[in-house]
Structure formats: C-alpha cells, structure tokens
Write an enzyme that holds these catalytic residues in place. Structure first.
Site, PDB file in Angstrom:
ATOM      1  N   PRO A 101     -19.087 -24.912  43.253  1.00 50.20           N
ATOM      2  CA  PRO A 101     -19.292 -23.465  43.411  1.00 50.20           C
ATOM      3  C   PRO A 101     -18.450 -22.694  42.390  1.00 50.20           C
ATOM      4  CG  PRO A 101     -18.798 -24.494  45.535  1.00 50.20           C
ATOM      5  CD  PRO A 101     -18.579 -25.542  44.476  1.00 50.20           C
ATOM      6  N   GLY A 105     -12.102 -20.956  43.227  1.00 44.63           N
ATOM      7  CA  GLY A 105     -10.848 -21.704  43.277  1.00 44.63           C
ATOM      8  C   GLY A 105     -10.996 -23.201  43.124  1.00 44.63           C
ATOM      9  N   LEU A 106     -12.181 -23.665  42.705  1.00 40.31           N
ATOM     10  CA  LEU A 106     -12.383 -25.116  42.580  1.00 40.31           C
ATOM     11  C   LEU A 106     -12.397 -25.581  41.126  1.00 40.31           C
ATOM     12  CD1 LEU A 106     -14.993 -25.798  45.420  1.00 40.31           C
ATOM     13  CD2 LEU A 106     -12.524 -26.150  45.462  1.00 40.31           C
ATOM     14  N   ASP A 152      -5.126 -25.928  36.191  1.00 41.02           N
ATOM     15  CA  ASP A 152      -6.538 -26.295  36.379  1.00 41.02           C
ATOM     16  C   ASP A 152      -7.015 -27.255  35.294  1.00 41.02           C
ATOM     17  OD1 ASP A 152      -6.559 -24.534  38.468  1.00 41.02           O
ATOM     18  OD2 ASP A 152      -8.401 -23.518  37.857  1.00 41.02           O
TER      19      ASP A 152
HETATM   20  O1  PMV Z   1      -8.429 -21.291  39.339  1.00 38.96           O
HETATM   21  P1  PMV Z   1      -7.858 -21.096  40.684  1.00 38.96           P
HETATM   22  O2  PMV Z   1      -8.454 -19.970  41.442  1.00 38.96           O
HETATM   23  O3  PMV Z   1      -7.739 -22.367  41.443  1.00 38.96           O
HETATM   24  O4  PMV Z   1      -6.318 -20.612  40.497  1.00 38.96           O
HETATM   25  C1  PMV Z   1      -5.415 -21.330  39.756  1.00 38.96           C
HETATM   26  C2  PMV Z   1      -4.063 -21.256  40.360  1.00 38.96           C
HETATM   27  C3  PMV Z   1      -3.235 -19.997  40.143  1.00 38.96           C
HETATM   28  O5  PMV Z   1      -1.898 -20.412  40.388  1.00 38.96           O
HETATM   29  C4  PMV Z   1      -3.599 -18.906  41.130  1.00 38.96           C
HETATM   30  C5  PMV Z   1      -3.343 -19.453  38.740  1.00 38.96           C
HETATM   31  C6  PMV Z   1      -2.751 -20.350  37.676  1.00 38.96           C
HETATM   32  O6  PMV Z   1      -3.063 -20.115  36.501  1.00 38.96           O
HETATM   33  O7  PMV Z   1      -1.960 -21.246  37.970  1.00 38.96           O
END
Ligand code: PMV
Length: 319
Positions: A101, A105-106, A152
């Site tokens: 999705p 956040g994934l 990520d």
């Molecule tokens: O991409 P997301 O929504 O999983 O967010 C990454 C994690 C955060 O700590 C919120 C942002 C980051 O760059 O580390």
C-alpha cells in the site's frame, strides 16, 4: 533482449521512528511477502526512449527522455542510475507492479526505487554495489520525505532486520525467536514529510519537553534490541506499548491508529503501536500463534481495511 525482473520488499519499523531523525536508534525489519517488482523489457516496435509504467503505484505512464521529468521520483530514480553509469536513456520499458500500500508507512517509495534501479542494472549489465544502491535510493527518499533518516532505504535495500542509527554503519539484528506481527492498515494515507515537519516544529518550539521524549524512545529501542535478541516477546510487547505513548506525545498518532492499537491490545496482543510516519497508515501488533486470529479479527472489526501477517526471523546466513 529478454525481460529482466528485480524486486524489493516492504518494511515496518518495530520501534524508534521519528526519534531516529534526531540521532536515536530505531529497529526496522523487511516484510518480504509484500513486494514491488520491476520488469525491464524491450520497447514495442516504433517506440523510442525509456518508458516507466507504474499504474498500481502512481496511476500514470511516464516517458523518461533525456533529460526526463526531474520532479518525478520514479523518473529521477532511473535518471540517477543512468547518470551513475554514464549512460543515456535506453529504448526500454520498465513496468512496476506492487502489492505494498502506498503512503502508509510501509516503505513503498523506497521499494519502488530499489526495484527499478536493480532491474535496470541487470538489463543494462551494469552491476551495482549494495552501498551505492542504498545511496541512490536515499537521494530519491529525500524527494518523498524531505529530510529522511535513511532507515527506509537501508532496511529495504539490505532486506535484513536492522538497528539503524543515522550516519552510522548499519547493525544487523539477530532475532532470538520468531516474532509474529500483524500489520493493520487504517486505510488513511498520510505524508511522512508532514508528520516529520510537525515534529520538527514541536522540537524547535519546545525542545526541553521534546528532547526527553526522544531520549526515552532511544532507551526503549536499546531495551527492545535485547528483548528481540533474547526472543522475549512479552518484554518487546511492553516496550512497543510505551513507544506508542511517546509517539502520541509527539502528536503523530491519530484517532484511527489509537483505535486499532487499543483493539489489538484488548484482543490479547502482547503490544501494539503505530509504525512509520503515523497520522494514518499502518499500525503493528505483536501476537503469538494462539492470539493471531483473534487479534486479526478484532482489527478488522475495529475498521482496519486490511491486515497483513508476517513472521520475523533472522536470516540463517547471519545468525
Ligand atoms: O516512511 P515511513 O512513514 O515509515 O517513516 C519513516 C520513519 C520516520 O522516522 C518517521 C522518518 C525517517 O526518515 O526516519
């Protein structure tokens, strides 16, 4: 030329999101069952240039000529890779398919970039080092997120559980015993860069209040690492619950995330929290094989639009 395909996984953050932007550690794991696949094939006769077709991800077709559309993350991913190899845009079609999705956040963005560059590397016979790939994907992450920590792209490119600290070498994580995690989707998309920007403003206006929260998150991540390495799921569950409270204090939860988190705990989850940027997107619940089904149905009843199941294990090669 035959077709070449490459793929990349989704990811979840077990603990430490947002604080990781400020130098605290965070733990992220790949979700290998959810993937982006990029296939590179010859153009149909009469078509020149590099075509990027990603209907499920962004519902548009892009022609990446030379120079392409620099504001588009997908076109820029291909362009960066071509610049790295000092090549012009070839006459090829890249088709991207995804089961991850988006904007939830994934790690969909980083997975798309990773898969596209890997597939191009194979099709053009230009091998790419994992560290270089990680750097290129990080460049594209900046377009998605503004000031990403790099967690990520790292977990997705390496496809290994990691303890990540900004600007430090990655530490691969050993998982002492399999961990059963449910991923509950609120169905609401949310832009990570907006949540990250809001936390930044909060930090700048009240750093004496926010810094202790970030420090506490860092401490619980270090505790979580021990729990994961010892295979102590109940301890990890408690730490996840604490982490969610801190994320609420950072204002990045939402009523829908809180509702799913509470539903999971009430149905017997060992712990539950939002995962990723927050304000929408996904939450995670740590369960046992015995509680998995009841927590899953509680999440669906509480409004989750879908629930994914994943089991976290160490790669046998690194244990
Ligand atoms: O991409 P997301 O929504 O999983 O967010 C990454 C994690 C955060 O700590 C919120 C942002 C980051 O760059 O580390």
């Amino acid at each position: 030329m035959t077709a070449f395909a490459a793929s990349a996984p989704a990811k979840i953050i077990l603990c430490g999101e947002h604080a990781v932007v400020y130098g605290q550690p965070a733990i992220a794991v790949p979700v290998s069952s959810l993937r982006v696949t990029a296939q590179v094939s010859p153009n149909p006769a009469g078509r020149a240039g590099l075509y990027l077709i990603a209907s499920e991800v962004m519902e548009q077709v892009i022609l990446s000529a030379n120079p392409p559309y620099p504001e588009d993350p997908l076109a820029l991913a291909a362009t960066l890779a071509l610049q790295h190899w000092q090549l012009d845009a070839p006459d090829l079609t890249i088709t991207v398919k995804s089961t991850i999705p988006i904007a939830s956040g994934l790690g969909s963005g980083a997975a798309v970039t990773t898969a596209v560059i890997r597939a191009l590397s194979m099709a053009l016979d230009r091998p790419i080092e994992t560290t270089t790939l990680n750097e290129l994907v990080y460049e594209i992450e900046k377009l998605h997120h503004g000031t990403p920590s790099g967690i990520d792209n790292t977990v997705i490119v390496y496809e290994q559980p990691v303890l990540f600290v900004r600007d430090h070498p990655i530490e691969r994580l050993v998982i002492g015993a399999p961990l059963h995690v449910l991923i509950g989707d609120t169905g609401q998309t949310a832009l990570t860069r907006v949540a990250v920007g809001d936390v930044r403003r909060l930090y700048e206006s009240s750093s004496s209040l926010i810094q202790p929260i970030l420090d506490s998150i860092g401490n619980l991540v270090r505790e979580s690492r021990k729990a994961i390495e010892h295979g102590d799921a109940p301890a990890l569950g408690k730490l996840m619950n604490q982490n969610h409270s801190y994320l609420q204090q950072l204002t990045v939860s939402s009523p829908e995330l809180d509702f799913l988190v509470t539903a999971a705990r009430n149905a017997g989850a060992l712990g539950a929290k939002l995962s990723g940027g927050g304000r929408g997107g996904n939450m995670i619940a740590l369960v046992t094989p015995e509680t998995a089904l009841s927590v899953q149905s509680a999440l669906l009843k509480a409004g989750a639009v879908r629930v994914f199941t994943t089991t976290l294990k160490s790669d046998p090669a690194i244990t």
